[in-house]
Enzyme design. Structure first.
Site, PDB file in Angstrom:
ATOM      1  N   CYS A  98       0.938   3.559 -17.960  1.00 44.67           N
ATOM      2  CA  CYS A  98      -0.295   3.778 -18.721  1.00 44.67           C
ATOM      3  C   CYS A  98      -0.703   2.437 -19.320  1.00 44.67           C
ATOM      4  O   CYS A  98      -0.352   1.387 -18.795  1.00 44.67           O
ATOM      5  CB  CYS A  98      -0.109   4.863 -19.780  1.00 44.67           C
ATOM      6  SG  CYS A  98       1.171   4.520 -21.014  1.00 44.67           S
ATOM      7  N   ALA A  99      -1.435   2.456 -20.410  1.00 40.35           N
ATOM      8  CA  ALA A  99      -1.967   1.197 -20.947  1.00 40.35           C
ATOM      9  C   ALA A  99      -0.864   0.313 -21.519  1.00 40.35           C
ATOM     10  O   ALA A  99      -0.813  -0.894 -21.249  1.00 40.35           O
ATOM     11  CB  ALA A  99      -3.024   1.475 -22.008  1.00 40.35           C
TER      12      ALA A  99
END
Length: 342
Positions: A98-99
């Site tokens: 994810c980020a």
């Protein structure tokens, strides 16, 4: 919090080379803006859901945002698991990110492990990857191949790669030929952010001890901006001027651009109208109307040659001016020159 096995960027690269799928669980708009090269999009939230969770976090706090997010995840669990199972390696392996390497990737990792997949998540997430991609090109020594429009520099780079030279084709990465005429038909340019990922990936497998040849470019290739530090290194790098006879240049320009059609070329000439002047611009439009692509190319070449001489080094380290348009032979000469003098 549940913590599945993690992996570093180096481990991710090795796994990618082995064919293990990489799944990006961020929202679709985040993926479009930039992602790990080769990753598949498997969003945990839609763009609208992600925005709603973010608003709840700001207004009501983390706990309320987590509860809201769980409600969204419940709707997607079956689809997420089904798509991941279809994407997994034959051994049932995937890597998720994810980020920042936080709750989204670890939550998806838990879900996928419950359906029997072997899952790892990327430490630091996409942001760590993107930062590294911006640093990789700065570790290499550059040689810049310059020359006027229509000289076939891109073909020379391709031939150099074929004979073992280290080459990065910036225009191919940007999906643009680098002028107002330069949009490559049938291809969409990457986002500016993703272009930096592609640039880093292009340099990563090369040998830092050897020179890397790139084509001379302005700071922007279409809408893709070269990183300022990388652009500065290009400006300071050894510069080779390459040119071929004008008749060959005109032939190349017509072959490369006439297929775009008169209307597309007229739009490009329209962008240049102020810089070319009203008279030359009108002559180019009239030439296109009567199908005289050669004369239109001659007008464009005259403009670009003047612009080139204003913006490129006056004293290149070497000037290569073959009498014939032979990219393969020119590539061999450039490789030999680099090995001998640099």
């Amino acid at each position: 919090m549940y913590s599945p096995p993690s992996c570093t960027l180096n481990a991710l690269r090795a796994s990618r080379a082995e064919g293990i799928p990489i799944l990006d669980v961020r929202a679709p708009s985040e993926y479009r803006r930039g992602h790990i090269v080769g990753a598949l999009s498997l969003p945990l939230f839609s763009d609208e859901e992600r925005a709603a969770v973010g608003t709840t976090y700001v207004r009501k706090g983390e706990q309320a945002a987590i509860v809201q997010g769980l409600g969204y995840v419940g709707r997607h669990m079956e689809a997420l698991a089904t798509e991941a199972l279809a994407s997994a390696s034959p051994q049932g392996e995937v890597i998720v990110y994810c980020a920042r390497g936080g709750m989204r990737s670890q939550s998806v990792a838990w879900l996928l492990e419950t359906v029997g997949l072997r899952v790892r998540w990327l430490e630091g997430g996409y942001r760590t990857y993107h930062r590294e991609m911006q640093q990789i090109p700065l570790q290499y020594r550059l040689v810049v191949l310059g020359g006027g429009t229509g000289c076939g520099k891109t073909e020379v780079l391709r031939e150099m790669a074929e004979i073992g030279g280290q080459v990065v084709d910036l225009e191919a990465l940007a999906c643009h030929r680098g002028s107002v005429f330069g949009a490559i038909e049938g291809q969409t340019q990457p986002s500016g952010e993703h272009f930096l990922n592609l640039l880093g990936e292009a340099f990563a497998p090369l040998d830092p001890a050897r020179w890397v040849l790139v084509e001379g470019e302005s700071a922007f290739i279409g809408h893709c901006a070269l990183p300022p530090q990388f652009w500065h290194r290009m400006q300071q790098a050894p510069y080779i001027t390459y040119t071929i006879p004008q008749a060959d240049r005109l032939r190349r320009i017509v072959a490369d651009y006439a297929s775009q059609g008169a209307e597309a070329l007229k739009q490009a000439f329209g962008v240049l109208r102020k810089r070319m002047g009203a008279v030359r611009s009108r002559e180019a439009m009239e030439a296109l109307d009567r199908g005289d692509y050669l004369y239109a190319a001659r007008l464009a070449l005259d403009y670009y040659d003047k612009a080139y001489h204003k913006t490129n080094p006056i004293n290149p380290v070497w000037e290569l001016s073959p009498r014939q348009d032979d990219p393969c032979r020119s590539a061999m000469e450039i490789c030999s020159w680099i090995e001998k003098y640099l």
